[in-house]
Design an enzyme around this catalytic site. Structure first.
Site, PDB file in Angstrom:
ATOM      1  N   ASP A 239       0.833  -1.207   0.000  1.00 16.73           N
ATOM      2  CA  ASP A 239       0.000   0.000   0.000  1.00 16.73           C
ATOM      3  C   ASP A 239       0.868   1.258   0.000  1.00 16.73           C
ATOM      4  O   ASP A 239       1.802   1.380   0.802  1.00 16.73           O
ATOM      5  CB  ASP A 239      -0.873  -0.050   1.267  1.00 16.73           C
ATOM      6  CG  ASP A 239      -2.094   0.844   1.194  1.00 16.73           C
ATOM      7  OD1 ASP A 239      -2.313   1.474   0.150  1.00 16.73           O
ATOM      8  OD2 ASP A 239      -2.829   0.890   2.193  1.00 16.73           O
TER       9      ASP A 239
ATOM     10  N   GLU B  42      -4.467   6.578  -8.446  1.00 21.60           N
ATOM     11  CA  GLU B  42      -4.873   5.244  -8.896  1.00 21.60           C
ATOM     12  C   GLU B  42      -5.081   5.193 -10.406  1.00 21.60           C
ATOM     13  O   GLU B  42      -4.852   4.146 -11.026  1.00 21.60           O
ATOM     14  CB  GLU B  42      -6.163   4.836  -8.187  1.00 21.60           C
ATOM     15  CG  GLU B  42      -6.033   4.616  -6.688  1.00 21.60           C
ATOM     16  CD  GLU B  42      -6.131   5.901  -5.866  1.00 21.60           C
ATOM     17  OE1 GLU B  42      -5.978   5.837  -4.633  1.00 21.60           O
ATOM     18  OE2 GLU B  42      -6.395   6.980  -6.477  1.00 21.60           O
TER      19      GLU B  42
ATOM     20  N   ASP C 153     -10.076   4.689  -1.248  1.00 23.93           N
ATOM     21  CA  ASP C 153     -10.614   3.719  -0.295  1.00 23.93           C
ATOM     22  C   ASP C 153     -12.136   3.753  -0.275  1.00 23.93           C
ATOM     23  O   ASP C 153     -12.764   4.821  -0.296  1.00 23.93           O
ATOM     24  CB  ASP C 153     -10.115   4.027   1.119  1.00 23.93           C
ATOM     25  CG  ASP C 153      -8.634   3.748   1.286  1.00 23.93           C
ATOM     26  OD1 ASP C 153      -7.988   3.311   0.319  1.00 23.93           O
ATOM     27  OD2 ASP C 153      -8.123   3.986   2.394  1.00 23.93           O
TER      28      ASP C 153
END
Length: 411
Positions: free
Chosen positions: A174, A212, A231
């Site tokens: 992550d 992303e 998220d």
């Protein structure tokens, strides 16, 4: 208490005895890991299925929580349905590395250590996953006041060897503001991929870099799956927004490399049953990883029926590996089509509005031949025939109808 819950309580009561034995059985763990075959052979031919601790437990997760989830996957038939991975997310670590630079488990919440926990999970026929980051800090360090600097920066080879020694099968890597430490994304993720491969153990590599999107071309050659969105939150607005973002990225997905719109919130209580049905349906239509994020040890029957639906799971796990694409997007609803390996087609209709919608579909407008077609309702199990003319479906607010069409192969 039901017999199932009683059995689970008994199994947790004897955890201390079991894990003590496992610690001794795992004494070999200081030796170099044995090869499991070609590390280059990716382990995610279909989207990974399992459970992750973060969405429900966050930084409070304990050894017992993970063991309870693992036991529930077996007891509730979810392992048999395809859920294999038990993934421990952030906040499992002790606040400092050892004198030789190795990560260790928090001694209070994981008193028997990660090797023993991994052995317990494997002993149930499941696979074990863990969490790390490419910078100096984990997200728990940055956002949850978790103590220490526990990222893998400068420790990639050490951490990869540690993970392999613990028989980790899945690594979630992550980002967590690694750029603040001067880390370059492609280099960092490629470095850890190489370190994992060097161990000789096949480990699913799940990455999250920021931003992303757009999806960089190097991701498919480096990772088995990559996050495509921020998220997820346990509410309708977050879930449907994430689905819309990920649906636009269908061209990047395929066997061994998957778009990851984040973990499932099904069963955590923030959405209604129809909204959770939409959540699960869309993730299946998108060939997304199915990582449950609820408290499996206390799952209600409706949630279990939803996530254990074999027909829906078969759409997600279809070996063709095609991510569904939107063929109709209206103000109130969206329609997705997903071709399947046997020539069948999966079809979903999502009502994004707050009122009941009657949606009529014509085969030709979906790119399907106008031929007699068997229509299996995935959520009710009912079957009907679709010959000529429109297929009309009534969909409740925020709900999704999902079908498998046989005899309707696309042109």
């Amino acid at each position: 208490m039901t017999l199932l819950r009683l059995k689970r309580s008994i199994s947790l009561a004897i955890i201390a005895v079991i894990t003590a034995s496992l610690v001794q059985a795992c004494a070999w763990s200081e030796a170099a890991p044995a090869s499991t075959g070609s590390a280059g052979a990716r382990a995610a031919a279909t989207p990974p299925m399992g459970w992750n601790s973060w969405n429900h437990f966050g930084c409070s997760v304990t050894e017992d929580d993970v063991m309870s989830a693992a036991r529930a996957l077996v007891d509730d038939g979810l392992l048999a349905a395809g859920y294999r991975y038990v993934n421990l997310d952030d906040c499992w670590q002790a606040s400092h590395r050892t004198s030789t630079g190795e990560l260790t488990a928090d001694p209070l919440r994981f008193p028997h250590g990660i090797a023993a926990l991994s052995a317990y999970v494997h002993g149930l026929g499941l696979k074990f996953g863990l969490y790390a980051t490419p910078g100096r800090y984990t997200c728990g360090n940055l956002y949850n006041d978790y103590p220490g600097r526990l990222g893998s920066l400068g420790q990639e080879q050490t951490d990869a060897r540690t993970f392999a020694r613990w028989k980790v099968d899945y690594l979630k890597y992550d980002w967590c503001k690694a750029d603040h430490d001067g880390v370059h994304a492609q280099h960092a993720f490629t470095l850890m991929r190489g370190a994992l491969d060097d161990t000789g153990r096949a480990i699913v590599f799940s990455i999250h870099t920021v931003p992303e999107v757009p999806v960089s071309s190097w991701r498919a050659g480096t990772a088995d799956l990559w996050r495509t969105t921020r998220d997820i939150k346990d509410d309708w607005a977050s879930m449907i927004s994430i689905a819309r973002t990920n649906l636009a990225l269908a061209r990047f997905a395929g066997p061994g490399h998957w778009n990851d719109p984040d973990m499932l919130e099904v069963g955590n209580g923030g959405m209604t049953e129809p909204e959770y049905r939409t959540h699960f349906s869309l993730w299946c239509m998108m060939a997304a990883p199915l990582l449950l994020g609820n408290d499996l040890g206390h799952m209600d029957p409706a949630t279990l029926r939803l996530v254990a639906n074999r027909a829906a799971i078969a759409v997600d796990q279809d070996p063709l590996g095609s991510q569904g694409h939107v063929v109709e997007q209206g103000r109130s609803h969206s329609v997705i089509v997903k071709p399947l390996a046997d020539g069948d087609v999966a079809l979903s209709i999502t009502n994004e509005s707050a009122s009941v919608q009657a949606v009529s579909l014509v085969q030709g407008e979906l790119g399907l031949p106008n031929v007699p077609t068997r229509v299996l309702d995935i959520w009710t199990g009912e079957s009907r025939s679709w010959t000529t003319g429109p297929l009309t479906t009534t969909v409740m607010p925020h709900d999704t109808a999902m079908y498998r069409l046989s005899g309707a192969s696309r042109h």
